[in-house]
Design an enzyme around this catalytic site. Sequence first.
Site, PDB file in Angstrom:
ATOM      1  N   TRP A   1      -1.569   4.761 -11.685  1.00 21.02           N
ATOM      2  CA  TRP A   1      -2.597   5.543 -11.001  1.00 21.02           C
ATOM      3  C   TRP A   1      -3.061   6.649 -11.949  1.00 21.02           C
ATOM      4  CZ3 TRP A   1      -2.658  10.840  -9.862  1.00 21.02           C
ATOM      5  CH2 TRP A   1      -3.856  11.253  -9.242  1.00 21.02           C
TER       6      TRP A   1
ATOM      7  N   GLU B   1      -3.263   1.249  -8.482  1.00 18.76           N
ATOM      8  CA  GLU B   1      -3.523   1.978  -7.236  1.00 18.76           C
ATOM      9  C   GLU B   1      -4.952   2.498  -7.250  1.00 18.76           C
ATOM     10  OE1 GLU B   1      -1.085   5.492  -6.760  1.00 18.76           O
ATOM     11  OE2 GLU B   1      -1.690   5.779  -4.674  1.00 18.76           O
TER      12      GLU B   1
ATOM     13  N   LYS C   1      -8.351   4.584  -5.471  1.00 24.79           N
ATOM     14  CA  LYS C   1      -8.561   5.847  -4.757  1.00 24.79           C
ATOM     15  C   LYS C   1     -10.043   6.050  -4.502  1.00 24.79           C
ATOM     16  CE  LYS C   1      -7.026  10.612  -4.757  1.00 24.79           C
ATOM     17  NZ  LYS C   1      -5.971  11.520  -5.154  1.00 24.79           N
TER      18      LYS C   1
ATOM     19  N   ASP D   1      -2.704   2.997  -1.127  1.00 23.31           N
ATOM     20  CA  ASP D   1      -2.160   4.257  -0.606  1.00 23.31           C
ATOM     21  C   ASP D   1      -3.023   4.596   0.600  1.00 23.31           C
ATOM     22  OD1 ASP D   1      -2.201   7.156  -0.210  1.00 23.31           O
ATOM     23  OD2 ASP D   1      -1.020   7.317  -2.055  1.00 23.31           O
TER      24      ASP D   1
ATOM     25  N   HIS E   1      -6.040   6.959   0.549  1.00 27.66           N
ATOM     26  CA  HIS E   1      -7.072   6.762  -0.470  1.00 27.66           C
ATOM     27  C   HIS E   1      -8.314   6.022  -0.003  1.00 27.66           C
ATOM     28  CE1 HIS E   1      -4.179   7.473  -4.087  1.00 27.66           C
ATOM     29  NE2 HIS E   1      -4.119   8.418  -3.183  1.00 27.66           N
TER      30      HIS E   1
ATOM     31  N   HIS F   1       1.719   2.744  -0.787  1.00 25.58           N
ATOM     32  CA  HIS F   1       2.157   4.133  -0.739  1.00 25.58           C
ATOM     33  C   HIS F   1       1.900   4.603   0.685  1.00 25.58           C
ATOM     34  CE1 HIS F   1       2.090   5.575  -5.210  1.00 25.58           C
ATOM     35  NE2 HIS F   1       3.101   4.773  -4.921  1.00 25.58           N
TER      36      HIS F   1
ATOM     37  N   ASP G   1      -7.042  13.085   1.134  1.00 21.96           N
ATOM     38  CA  ASP G   1      -5.745  12.617   0.653  1.00 21.96           C
ATOM     39  C   ASP G   1      -4.782  13.798   0.541  1.00 21.96           C
ATOM     40  OD1 ASP G   1      -3.859  10.908  -0.608  1.00 21.96           O
ATOM     41  OD2 ASP G   1      -4.555  11.548  -2.579  1.00 21.96           O
TER      42      ASP G   1
ATOM     43  N   ASP H   1      -1.751  14.241   1.606  1.00 18.16           N
ATOM     44  CA  ASP H   1      -0.333  13.945   1.399  1.00 18.16           C
ATOM     45  C   ASP H   1       0.597  14.759   2.279  1.00 18.16           C
ATOM     46  OD1 ASP H   1      -0.114  11.776  -0.667  1.00 18.16           O
ATOM     47  OD2 ASP H   1      -1.466  13.139  -1.718  1.00 18.16           O
TER      48      ASP H   1
ATOM     49  N   ASP I   1       4.813   8.346  -0.358  1.00 20.93           N
ATOM     50  CA  ASP I   1       4.085   9.171  -1.333  1.00 20.93           C
ATOM     51  C   ASP I   1       3.430  10.345  -0.625  1.00 20.93           C
ATOM     52  OD1 ASP I   1       2.739  10.243  -3.457  1.00 20.93           O
ATOM     53  OD2 ASP I   1       1.170   8.716  -3.515  1.00 20.93           O
TER      54      ASP I   1
HETATM   55  C1  RNT Z   1      -2.415  10.301  -6.006  1.00 27.45           C
HETATM   56  C2  RNT Z   1      -1.718   9.009  -5.873  1.00 27.45           C
HETATM   57  C3  RNT Z   1      -0.454   8.870  -6.672  1.00 27.45           C
HETATM   58  C4  RNT Z   1       0.403  10.110  -6.681  1.00 27.45           C
HETATM   59  C5  RNT Z   1       1.780   9.914  -7.237  1.00 27.45           C
HETATM   60  C6  RNT Z   1       2.438  11.217  -7.559  1.00 27.45           C
HETATM   61  O1  RNT Z   1      -3.493  10.422  -5.175  1.00 27.45           O
HETATM   62  O2  RNT Z   1      -1.444   8.770  -4.534  1.00 27.45           O
HETATM   63  O3  RNT Z   1       0.263   7.771  -6.228  1.00 27.45           O
HETATM   64  O4  RNT Z   1       0.520  10.669  -5.416  1.00 27.45           O
HETATM   65  O5  RNT Z   1       1.769   9.065  -8.289  1.00 27.45           O
HETATM   66 ZN    ZN Z   2      -0.190   7.176  -4.048  1.00 30.59          ZN
END
Ligand code: RNT
Ligand code: ZN
Length: 418
Positions: A183, A224, A226, A259, A262, A286, A294, A296, A327
């Site tokens: 990523w 990955e 986004k 993820d 994303h 993720h 995003d 988290d 994640d």
């Molecule tokens: C970021 C991605 C990625 C990170 C990690 C730390 O938007 O989700 O996966 O969160 O690699």
């Molecule tokens: Zn991620």
Amino acid sequence: MSYAEAKAKYAAIGIDTDAAIARLKAAPVSLHCWQGDDVRGFDTDPDKPLTGGIQTTGNYPGRARTPEELMADLDLVMSLCPGTKKMNLHACYAIFDEENGGWVDRDKLEPKHFKKWVDFCKERGLGCDFNPTFFSHPKCDPLTLASPNEETRRFWIDHGRACIRISQYIAEELGQPCVMNIWTGDGFKDIPADRMGPRVRYKESIDAILAEPFDFNKVKPCVESKVFGIGVEAYTVGSAEFSLTYAAANKDKCIPLMDNGHYHPTEVVSDKIPALLAFFPEIALHITRPIRWDSDHVVLLDDETKEICKEIVRCGGLDGRVDMALDYFDASINRISAWTVGFRNVQKALLMALITPDYSALQNAGNWSELMVLQEELKTMPFGEIWEQYCRECGVPADGEWFATVKQYEADVLSQRN
Ligand code: RNT
Ligand code: ZN
């Protein structure tokens, strides 16, 4: 109600709760090391800002500052969570010491810089996943694999290749496949003049990384995607179309990673899981919780987490088709608690999915009335007793029994760290 009574209730709708518990016990879920220190790692100045469109907010006391602290915190989390854990490391968590020759930059990383982590995993019987770290580093210009600057691009390709070698080492040492996720936050804050150039360079860079020899049964490189990140709102090089197409065109050496933070806010990854599994033998996830972006946040037992886990279970994800990883990174609350709540919630959602009857016959018969009734009535089944039994069998505390341990650890250990 006792477990035996709850078990009988589920048996009446055709569910064997003992079998569900046994199934869940064997399913690995990757625990992300980066919740413990706000994604800082050990290879650069820990006070530098997090870059690449990701951000931690909050300054709750007690973040791990050293490998020893991070490992101690991880041990506590794992003792509070049921199920099979797999470690998930980022390259920036390399451990440098006198024995291995001290600090090197990311393009020069070697397996020896992760030996202590491998020992940590071996002692605990854990597998381990890995991630090259394409952010929070002076060589981000700010692009990495998509940079127009050949020297920058070379540096990050070399980093990716080093990570393939490290992943192969980890997989061989631990005897379990290592999922290696690519990523980058490569993208632009404002409308680009050229959308194609960066994507072509990104593609060529990933090709160059995956040209490093590896055994696809041991190392599972992922790409990955986004939609956007903070500071890179207008354009993301590794968009959904780019990443999915890359994975589809390189099925012999790479898998797609989704993820759930994303995508556009009305899109759901739960629905994308079967879409991808109709074409890919294996995908990676993720699991996170986005709020408006995003962000988290810690994974909760919310509808989408349950739906994601339902699709994982229903689509054969526990039989090696879905690699599951957490994640998220919340720096505003106790980090041990954040880790534990999220991991336990994914376990809860998976267990719920495993004790959900397969109603596809009703769907196929067009019996939508009965399907709705049964699906709604499942919501008041005695899930709590099944969860308690699972925790008991795994030797971890039940709900209501673990937070006191975290508070004590905060008083004894975390509060001494600042
Ligand atoms: C970021 C991605 C990625 C990170 C990690 C730390 O938007 O989700 O996966 O969160 O690699
Ligand atoms: Zn991620």
